[in-house]
Design an enzyme around this catalytic site. Structure first.
Site, PDB file in Angstrom:
ATOM      1  N   GLY A 245       5.517   3.249   0.603  1.00  0.00           N
ATOM      2  CA  GLY A 245       6.298   4.077  -0.298  1.00  0.00           C
ATOM      3  C   GLY A 245       5.765   3.978  -1.713  1.00  0.00           C
TER       4      GLY A 245
ATOM      5  CB  SER B 124      -0.909   0.010   1.234  1.00  0.00           C
ATOM      6  OG  SER B 124      -0.134   0.121   2.418  1.00  0.00           O
ATOM      7  CE  LYS B 125      -2.240   6.144  -3.131  1.00  0.00           C
ATOM      8  NZ  LYS B 125      -3.144   7.315  -3.276  1.00  0.00           N
ATOM      9  NE  ARG B 126       0.404  -0.288   6.003  1.00  0.00           N
ATOM     10  CZ  ARG B 126       1.228  -1.168   6.537  1.00  0.00           C
ATOM     11  NH1 ARG B 126       2.388  -0.776   7.035  1.00  0.00           N
ATOM     12  NH2 ARG B 126       0.926  -2.448   6.578  1.00  0.00           N
TER      13      ARG B 126
END
Length: 466
Positions: free
Chosen positions: A244, A240-242
């Site tokens: 990176g 996911s975006k967390r």
């Protein structure tokens, strides 16, 4: 039978790194078997599909050098065909009209949750006469799925997998507004495009059972399925975006080469012995689905960085200069002149040995093409005290007579000066570095002097002298 694979992204956002790997595996499988690789844009979600996302998919695939064979197919252009297949299923008694209201479906879901059962359509309109239809309700069209037995798949990655048909409800083929659903469109398009192998993420495995039932209802030949384990973050959770960068464009912006990213994605879930660095030609020769693992792979940015460093060192200098030129021009806010490009070409063999990505490479190269006087960072300023500046004037004077201007001759001359002054070489090298590069960090000082050339190097030394 000629192998035909496809990559079928939904254009609702950027090209995901997981999607890029799926495209790569489809492309490699087709190339390995002498087949073709097709692209289909599944743009039936009109509200979320955007031209920008479609352009990003094309751009990302082109950058990765995974261009399809032939023109892309847009799913929205085939709606009439999808509806025609639904009508054929209706005519053959293999689909039916469902007049459930939104409220009824919500009650159905709520009851299943209260009873701890899977949320499924209960089939209430499956055998009901249309004369019972309530007025003013536009029906959906549902597939009449088998109620008994099981649906078995021989998956090229997952092996033999099956699901009891009782666990699958009657899926919607056409919405109440007459538009086809993803499940119907995918099957019709894969059949009409003569796709022989459907290679995609294992989050589609449940869909494969439903789609298999549709193929059989239409008496169409089944493609072979291969469902790839998903890519996870370093901590093992879903990417996911967390974690990176998860879009292909971000990796490009971070300075990775497309061949390095292809090599890295290839090794995420596929292996060939202990081989880590695998050229595209080798990948085409070796790739097959029997070497795809069943467990999820984890992103490892350090490994990608190391791999990219290898590819940088193997890349021709002229190509690297072309790739970093826009980055340097953005820093300097000016176009590079032909003489600058020639200078960067001279510098590139030494620069690319030390960089792991194009951004690092551009950052380490920019001092070569800065206009005089070279700006100094804080550490360089500290190195250039009065004593150091006086020495620089003497060094410039001494080196003005040097011929030839080579790394070997420069090293010998500066070592001779250090000995004559009874100074440690570092006492000369660090001020030299500051004056020539504007920094306390750079390639070897003799390399820098040689690359800059006699005239430019001496002018930079004189700029820093008192």
């Amino acid at each position: 039978m000629s192998v035909i694979t496809r990559f079928a992204p939904s254009p609702t956002g950027y090209l995901h790194i997981g999607g890029a790997r799926t495209a790569l595996f489809n492309w490699l499988y087709a190339r390995h078997h002498g087949g073709s690789f097709q692209l289909r844009i599944e743009d039936t979600d009109r509200l979320r599909s955007t031209k920008e996302a479609i352009d990003a998919i094309f751009d990302g695939l082109h950058w990765l050098e995974l261009d399809p064979d032939g023109e892309p197919v847009y799913q929205t252009s085939r709606v009439d065909r999808h509806v025609a297949v639904a009508d054929e299923l209706l005519a053959n008694g293999l689909a039916y009209h469902c007049y459930c209201s939104a409220e009824e479906l919500a009650e159905m879901r709520a009851l299943a949750k209260r009873e701890g059962k899977p949320v499924r359509y209960d089939g209430r309109w499956r055998d009901r006469d249309r004369s019972d239809a309530p007025e003013g309700v536009k029906p959906t069209v549902r597939f009449k799925a088998p109620l008994d037995g099981a649906t078995l798949l021989h998956d090229l990655v997952q092996g033999d997998v099956k699901v009891e048909n009782a666990q699958l409800d009657d899926m919607v083929l056409l919405r109440a507004d007459g538009t086809p659903t993803y499940m119907l469109s995918v099957v019709v398009d894969d059949h009409d495009m003569e796709i022989t192998h459907v290679i995609r993420g294992d989050d589609h495995l449940t869909n494969a059972f439903r789609q298999t039932q549709l193929y059989r209802a239409m008496s169409w030949p089944l493609p072979q399925f291969g469902h790839l384990p998903l890519i996870h973050g370093p901590d093992g959770s879903k990417l996911s975006k967390r974690h990176g960068a998860i879009g292909v464009a971000a990796y490009r912006e971070m300075g990775f080469l497309p061949e390095a990213l292809r090599n890295y994605l290839l090794r995420l879930g596929w292996s060939h012995g202990d081989d880590e660095i695998i050229s595209t030609a080798r990948a085409i020769e070796w790739f097959d689905l029997d070497a795809v693992g069943r467990s999820s792979a984890r992103i490892d940015m350090q490994k990608l960085g190391n791999l990219n460093g290898h590819y940088l060192r193997e890349t021709e200098s002229v190509r690297l200069v072309g790739l970093i030129a826009p980055k340097i021009e953005a820093v300097l806010d000016q176009k590079l002149r032909p003489e600058h490009e020639k200078l960067l070409l001279r510098a590139m063999p030494g620069l690319k040995e030390r960089a792991k990505d194009l951004n690092e490479l551009a950052e380490s190269a920019v001092f070569y093409v800065r206009s005089r006087p070279i700006p100094l960072n804080q550490k360089a300023e500290k190195l250039l005290n009065a004593e150091a500046r006086a020495r620089l004037a003497e060094i410039a004077e001494s080196l003005s007579e040097l011929d030839p201007w080579t790394e070997e001759a420069l090293e010998a001359a500066i070592q001779e000066l250090a000995e004559a002054w009874g100074a440690k070489l570092g006492k000369l090298a660090q001020p030299l570095r500051a004056a020539l590069t504007g920094s306390n960090v750079s390639p070897g000082i003799y390399e820098v002097l040689a690359v800059l050339g006699k005239s430019e190097a001496l002018d930079r030394l004189r700029d820093a002298a008192p």
